[in-house]
Write a protein that holds these residues in place. Structure first.
Motif, PDB file in Angstrom:
ATOM      1  N   GLN A  48      35.075  52.042  39.852  1.00  0.00           N
ATOM      2  CA  GLN A  48      35.926  51.812  38.681  1.00  0.00           C
ATOM      3  C   GLN A  48      36.166  53.118  37.928  1.00  0.00           C
ATOM      4  O   GLN A  48      37.260  53.363  37.415  1.00  0.00           O
ATOM      5  N   TYR A  52      39.919  55.096  37.932  1.00  0.00           N
ATOM      6  CA  TYR A  52      40.174  54.617  36.560  1.00  0.00           C
ATOM      7  C   TYR A  52      41.664  54.411  36.278  1.00  0.00           C
ATOM      8  O   TYR A  52      42.054  53.622  35.406  1.00  0.00           O
ATOM      9  N   ASN A  75      40.311  40.615  39.439  1.00  0.00           N
ATOM     10  CA  ASN A  75      40.487  41.733  38.510  1.00  0.00           C
ATOM     11  C   ASN A  75      41.897  41.833  37.932  1.00  0.00           C
ATOM     12  O   ASN A  75      42.536  42.890  37.969  1.00  0.00           O
TER      13      ASN A  75
END
Length: 209
Positions: A48, A52, A75
């Motif tokens: 993650q 990003y 997600n």
């Protein structure tokens, strides 16, 4: 009634990556061999941060030789369009102890729900195709205590059945801890129980994962 013990499972040998593109959207799929939820969380946290700037980081995992511990995460993608098709590929290949992350960079053209399902499915499939799939055995542990004069009897069993020796202590009272494939455990236990003074003091299951 069958007495065959299913004590093997399929997993991947090491991590592998593949890239799939659809209508300028880029899907980066990475497969990881894993054994615990904690390990999975750490990997997801790392990726993650690494990706990003990506629109979505979706994933699915399967744990345990019985393949009962699993999760799929979309997600932010429409429900069922990302994590579920990733998990579907894990199931299609009968894999476990695996995590697949698929990172999506949006290309400006919407794919629609059916397009997303196909894209995440194909990305996961391509990552798996890059992996070396291996078969592992489910192993159990057994610990036995016995008196020193009977050590030769115990070691004869170890020589015959070739379990892994986890620990051993030889004194007036001796003990040895062994690990062996689950399907062979009944034979090992039966032979140990026949040794004079031998006493099984511990039996921990499923240490292969």
């Amino acid at each position: 009634m069958s007495d065959i013990i299913d004590d093997t499972y399929k997993t991947i040998f090491e991590s592998a990556q593949a890239i799939y593109t659809e209508k300028r959207s880029k899907f980066i799929a990475i497969a990881f061999p894993v054994t615990t939820r904690e390990e999975i969380k750490e990997i997801i946290d790392v990726y993650q941060k690494k990706y990003y700037d990506a629109r979505h980081l979706c994933y699915a995992y399967m744990l345990g030789h019985e393949r009962k511990d699993f999760r799929a995460n979309d997600n932010g993608e429409p429900s069922g369009t990302a994590g579920k098709p990733i998990l579907g590929q894990i199931n299609s290949n009968e894999l476990t102890n695996i995590l697949i992350i698929v990172v999506r960079y949006f290309g400006g053209i919407k794919l629609g729900t059916s397009g997303l399902i196909v894209a995440y499915k194909e990305a996961a499939a391509e990552a798996i195709a890059q992996c070396e799939i291996i078969e592992k055995t489910v192993n159990d542990d057994i610990k036995v205590m016995f008196e020193y004069p009977f050590m030769n009897d115990i070691m004869k069993i170890v020589k015959d059945l070739s379990p892994q020796i986890i620990s051993q202590s030889y004194d007036t009272d001796c003990n040895i801890e062994l690990r062996i494939r689950r399907s062979v455990m009944p034979a090992l236990r039966a032979r140990l129980e026949k040794v004079e003074t031998a006493r099984i003091i511990e039996d921990e299951e499923d240490n292969s994962l």
